[in-house]
Write a protein that holds these residues in place. Structure first.
Motif: not given
Length: 368
Positions: A241-242, A195-198, A181-182, A147-150
């Motif tokens: 993608k996520l 819109h770079e998150y896309e 990175e997101l 696990k990790f915390k973002s």
């Protein structure tokens, strides 16, 4: 040494064979009526559902109607989400003793018939192959081994698949860096509006996921007691993608009428205004426009959910009565319908859903 036999009402055997069974759930295992996880000895069809080894018996003990999970899954299936858990209501007899009404459903797993993404080989380190597939849980229980915390939003990511015996250090770091990175993009309003998150996030799944959890008033979308999300699944395919989903866990603090503030948080929005990156995404006018367009294309189908609730209520009415004698819940307070008759609870559930849908239809454009 365990076996499972499923009989249809006419006596026809749907399935019979070896299996293993264990208790499941976090808080739900502590309730009188126990939920179970089942593993068959080989992949098999069960009650018309596609072949798999792993299944779940949901007890729905907190749910006076027993219908909340099935109803939410119906809603999910009528959006554009690629996979929704399938299930059927059953009567369970365990070691010769009647246990009441259960919902026999698919366990969320990577599989061609479930979350249909590439399953990573154990301890994979190849840079191209560790781009997927991952099945993740965002959950403030934060109780998995890996696990990790973002870093920017402090979201509790846990690896469901690959599991602790199969996840390489390289794969762990890849996914952690991908999320980082997101989040770097989502923390920069100019990059969001560009819109770079896309490139990282599947937008349609994010929108559909929010629709279902808000429509059903799922308290775990943002759990007030734990200051965050419970039971949120996300997945990422190899090279993909996520994505948000599949939806899960609707048996308590859901489908509550808008006027019953004492059972709700003080906002009519449950999680859409404060969790899982949504507030950052609303900063992009293009995202908001896409959200409104998807709502307009889906809301008429989603208005049919109360009819499905009525259909299921009629189907399980006798089963529910027997179940309620076995597992009464009048002394508990979760959904606010514990002291109601079955039909009163069903009607209240439909009222809560219909009210929220019409409210969202008027207020969705205000999300910013």
């Amino acid at each position: 040494g365990s076996t499972m036999r499923i009989e249809q009402p006419d006596g026809k055997v749907d399935y019979e064979g070896p299996m293993s069974i264990r208790g499941r759930g976090n808080s739900t295992w502590g309730y009188p009526k126990k939920p179970y996880a089942i593993k068959l000895d080989k992949k098999s069809k069960v009650l018309g559902m596609p072949k798999h080894k792993r299944w779940v018996l949901l007890a729905n003990w907190k749910d006076r109607t027993l219908i909340r999970n099935a109803a939410a899954f119906w809603g999910s299936a009528h959006t554009g989400m690629p996979y929704t858990v399938r299930g059927e209501f059953v009567e369970v007899e365990l070691n010769g003793r009647h246990q009441g009404n259960y919902y026999l459903c698919e366990q969320i797993k990577i599989d061609e018939n479930r979350v249909n993404i590439t399953e990573m080989d154990a301890n994979e380190t190849d840079p191209e192959k560790i781009t997927g597939g991952y099945l993740m849980e965002v959950d403030t229980y934060y109780d998995e081994v890996n696990k990790f915390k973002s870093p920017r939003f402090n979201l509790p990511y846990m690896f469901n698949t690959p599991d602790e015996e199969s996840l390489s250090k390289e794969a762990f770091n890849y996914m952690k860096n991908y999320v980082s990175e997101l989040e770097d993009i989502l923390k920069d309003e100019d990059r969001v509006k560009n819109h770079e998150y896309e490139a990282y996030l599947d937008v349609d799944s994010a929108i559909d996921y929010m629709f279902i959890l808000e429509l059903c008033d799922n308290h775990d979308f943002y759990n007030e007691w734990h200051n965050g999300t419970h039971s949120c699944y996300m997945y990422k395919d190899r090279g993909g993608k996520l994505c948000y989903g599949p939806v899960w866990d609707f048996d308590y603090r859901t489908f509550i009428p808008l006027d019953e503030i004492s059972l709700r948080i003080q906002s009519k929005w449950i999680g859409a205004t404060r969790t899982l990156y949504y507030p950052a995404l609303y900063k992009d006018p293009q995202f908001r426009q896409r959200m409104l367009e998807r709502w307009d294309s889906q809301k008429e189908a989603l208005r049919q959910l109360p009819a499905f609730i009525d259909e299921i209520a009629d189907r399980i009415r006798l089963s529910e009565a027997a179940n309620h004698k076995l597992w009464p819940i009048e002394d508990w307070w979760e959904n606010g319908d514990e002291n109601m008759s079955f039909q009163q609870a069903v009607d209240r559930m439909k009222k809560g859903y219909t009210e929220k849908l019409e409210w969202m239809d008027k207020h969705l454009k205000e999300l910013k």
